[in-house]
Design a protein around this motif. Structure first.
Motif, PDB file in Angstrom:
ATOM      1  N   ARG A 161       0.826  -1.219   0.000  1.00 53.21           N
ATOM      2  CA  ARG A 161       0.000   0.000   0.000  1.00 53.21           C
ATOM      3  C   ARG A 161       0.856   1.264   0.000  1.00 53.21           C
ATOM      4  N   ALA A 162       2.184   1.108  -0.112  1.00 54.70           N
ATOM      5  CA  ALA A 162       3.124   2.233  -0.088  1.00 54.70           C
ATOM      6  C   ALA A 162       2.977   3.060   1.185  1.00 54.70           C
ATOM      7  N   GLU A 163       2.781   2.372   2.303  1.00 53.58           N
ATOM      8  CA  GLU A 163       2.663   3.016   3.616  1.00 53.58           C
ATOM      9  C   GLU A 163       3.961   2.800   4.389  1.00 53.58           C
ATOM     10  N   PRO A 164       4.170   3.568   5.468  1.00 52.58           N
ATOM     11  CA  PRO A 164       5.362   3.350   6.298  1.00 52.58           C
ATOM     12  C   PRO A 164       5.337   1.957   6.942  1.00 52.58           C
ATOM     13  N   LEU A 165       6.516   1.453   7.242  1.00 49.66           N
ATOM     14  CA  LEU A 165       6.606   0.150   7.897  1.00 49.66           C
ATOM     15  C   LEU A 165       6.036   0.236   9.304  1.00 49.66           C
ATOM     16  N   PRO A 166       5.511  -0.888   9.816  1.00 50.78           N
ATOM     17  CA  PRO A 166       5.011  -0.876  11.194  1.00 50.78           C
ATOM     18  C   PRO A 166       6.153  -0.614  12.180  1.00 50.78           C
ATOM     19  N   ALA A 167       5.775  -0.145  13.359  1.00 49.58           N
ATOM     20  CA  ALA A 167       6.765   0.157  14.398  1.00 49.58           C
ATOM     21  C   ALA A 167       7.450  -1.115  14.872  1.00 49.58           C
ATOM     22  N   LEU A 168       8.615  -0.934  15.458  1.00 49.42           N
ATOM     23  CA  LEU A 168       9.366  -2.052  16.021  1.00 49.42           C
ATOM     24  C   LEU A 168       8.589  -2.630  17.199  1.00 49.42           C
ATOM     25  N   PRO A 169       8.238  -3.926  17.151  1.00 53.11           N
ATOM     26  CA  PRO A 169       7.481  -4.524  18.257  1.00 53.11           C
ATOM     27  C   PRO A 169       8.372  -4.731  19.484  1.00 53.11           C
ATOM     28  N   ASP A 170       7.751  -4.954  20.613  1.00 55.11           N
ATOM     29  CA  ASP A 170       8.457  -5.211  21.861  1.00 55.11           C
ATOM     30  C   ASP A 170       8.958  -6.658  21.837  1.00 55.11           C
ATOM     31  N   LEU A 171      10.269  -6.819  21.845  1.00 51.35           N
ATOM     32  CA  LEU A 171      10.879  -8.151  21.746  1.00 51.35           C
ATOM     33  C   LEU A 171      11.929  -8.343  22.825  1.00 51.35           C
ATOM     34  N   ASP A 172      12.123  -9.588  23.251  1.00 53.57           N
ATOM     35  CA  ASP A 172      13.202  -9.917  24.178  1.00 53.57           C
ATOM     36  C   ASP A 172      14.480 -10.248  23.409  1.00 53.57           C
ATOM     37  N   SER A 173      14.346 -10.752  22.215  1.00 55.89           N
ATOM     38  CA  SER A 173      15.489 -11.220  21.441  1.00 55.89           C
ATOM     39  C   SER A 173      16.148 -10.080  20.667  1.00 55.89           C
ATOM     40  N   GLY A 174      17.421  -9.848  20.984  1.00 56.97           N
ATOM     41  CA  GLY A 174      18.175  -8.835  20.247  1.00 56.97           C
ATOM     42  C   GLY A 174      18.392  -9.235  18.812  1.00 56.97           C
ATOM     43  N   LYS A 175      18.491 -10.529  18.558  1.00 57.99           N
ATOM     44  CA  LYS A 175      18.723 -11.005  17.194  1.00 57.99           C
ATOM     45  C   LYS A 175      17.502 -10.728  16.320  1.00 57.99           C
ATOM     46  N   VAL A 176      16.301 -11.032  16.829  1.00 55.73           N
ATOM     47  CA  VAL A 176      15.079 -10.776  16.069  1.00 55.73           C
ATOM     48  C   VAL A 176      14.905  -9.276  15.867  1.00 55.73           C
ATOM     49  N   ARG A 177      15.215  -8.488  16.896  1.00 51.70           N
ATOM     50  CA  ARG A 177      15.152  -7.025  16.774  1.00 51.70           C
ATOM     51  C   ARG A 177      16.105  -6.573  15.664  1.00 51.70           C
ATOM     52  N   GLY A 178      17.271  -7.190  15.604  1.00 52.27           N
ATOM     53  CA  GLY A 178      18.240  -6.879  14.543  1.00 52.27           C
ATOM     54  C   GLY A 178      17.695  -7.197  13.157  1.00 52.27           C
ATOM     55  N   TRP A 179      16.970  -8.318  13.040  1.00 56.40           N
ATOM     56  CA  TRP A 179      16.362  -8.663  11.745  1.00 56.40           C
ATOM     57  C   TRP A 179      15.404  -7.564  11.302  1.00 56.40           C
ATOM     58  N   ILE A 180      14.576  -7.128  12.239  1.00 56.03           N
ATOM     59  CA  ILE A 180      13.574  -6.102  11.923  1.00 56.03           C
ATOM     60  C   ILE A 180      14.266  -4.790  11.558  1.00 56.03           C
ATOM     61  N   GLN A 181      15.282  -4.427  12.315  1.00 50.52           N
ATOM     62  CA  GLN A 181      15.993  -3.181  12.020  1.00 50.52           C
ATOM     63  C   GLN A 181      16.700  -3.257  10.669  1.00 50.52           C
ATOM     64  N   LEU A 182      17.179  -4.436  10.310  1.00 47.51           N
ATOM     65  CA  LEU A 182      17.786  -4.623   8.992  1.00 47.51           C
ATOM     66  C   LEU A 182      16.750  -4.390   7.891  1.00 47.51           C
ATOM     67  N   VAL A 183      15.579  -4.971   8.047  1.00 45.69           N
ATOM     68  CA  VAL A 183      14.509  -4.775   7.060  1.00 45.69           C
ATOM     69  C   VAL A 183      14.137  -3.294   6.978  1.00 45.69           C
ATOM     70  N   GLN A 184      14.069  -2.623   8.128  1.00 44.97           N
ATOM     71  CA  GLN A 184      13.738  -1.198   8.141  1.00 44.97           C
ATOM     72  C   GLN A 184      14.803  -0.375   7.414  1.00 44.97           C
ATOM     73  N   ARG A 185      16.071  -0.703   7.634  1.00 44.02           N
ATOM     74  CA  ARG A 185      17.145   0.026   6.941  1.00 44.02           C
ATOM     75  C   ARG A 185      17.110  -0.225   5.445  1.00 44.02           C
ATOM     76  N   LEU A 186      16.857  -1.473   5.055  1.00 50.35           N
ATOM     77  CA  LEU A 186      16.771  -1.783   3.623  1.00 50.35           C
ATOM     78  C   LEU A 186      15.627  -1.027   2.956  1.00 50.35           C
ATOM     79  N   GLU A 187      14.496  -0.962   3.648  1.00 50.07           N
ATOM     80  CA  GLU A 187      13.346  -0.238   3.094  1.00 50.07           C
ATOM     81  C   GLU A 187      13.657   1.246   2.975  1.00 50.07           C
ATOM     82  N   GLU A 188      14.326   1.794   3.970  1.00 46.83           N
ATOM     83  CA  GLU A 188      14.694   3.217   3.940  1.00 46.83           C
ATOM     84  C   GLU A 188      15.650   3.502   2.790  1.00 46.83           C
ATOM     85  N   ARG A 189      16.629   2.644   2.589  1.00 51.17           N
ATOM     86  CA  ARG A 189      17.575   2.810   1.479  1.00 51.17           C
ATOM     87  C   ARG A 189      16.854   2.692   0.141  1.00 51.17           C
TER      88      ARG A 189
END
Length: 125
Positions: free
Chosen positions: A38-66
């Motif tokens: 829908r060409a909308e902004p990505l959803p916010a970063l969810p509350d996670l305990d896992s730093g690795k999963v948070r890293g995956w999401i942040q990677l996707v967010q950076r790729l989308e921004e680029r």
């Protein structure tokens, strides 16, 4: 079920991923796919305990921004090319008019008319 933990062998406990975090990631990815469609902004970063999963999401967010920035640059470059082509067309039109005028001033009306016809043919194609 949320107690199930995926742990990479030989890694610190910081890289443990709970099934709950993994499911949150999958849900976030589903929301992300819909947002991208829908060409909308990505959803916010969810509350996670896992730093690795948070890293995956942040990677996707950076790729989308680029990707978004590169698309904006591409659109700007395309607009610039269109503007340059229009300017070039005007310059060529002025050049042809000046050449025709020069031929007329030299008393060569037939050559002047020939330049005008060629210029008109270029503008029509």
């Amino acid at each position: 079920m949320e107690d199930l933990v995926i742990e990479e062998e030989g890694t610190s406990s910081a890289l443990k991923i709970t099934l709950g975090d993994f499911l949150v990631f999958i849900n976030w990815m589903n929301q992300t796919e819909k947002a991208l469609d829908r060409a909308e902004p990505l959803p916010a970063l969810p509350d996670l305990d896992s730093g690795k999963v948070r890293g995956w999401i942040q990677l996707v967010q950076r790729l989308e921004e680029r990707f978004r920035r590169s698309e904006e640059k591409k659109l700007a470059l395309e607009a610039n090319v269109i503007a340059q082509e229009a300017q070039l067309g005007q310059l060529l039109s002025h050049l042809h008019a000046n050449i025709a005028s020069l031929y007329e001033n030299l008393g060569q009306a037939q050559k002047a008319e020939e330049v005008r016809r060629r210029a008109e043919a270029l503008h029509c194609s």
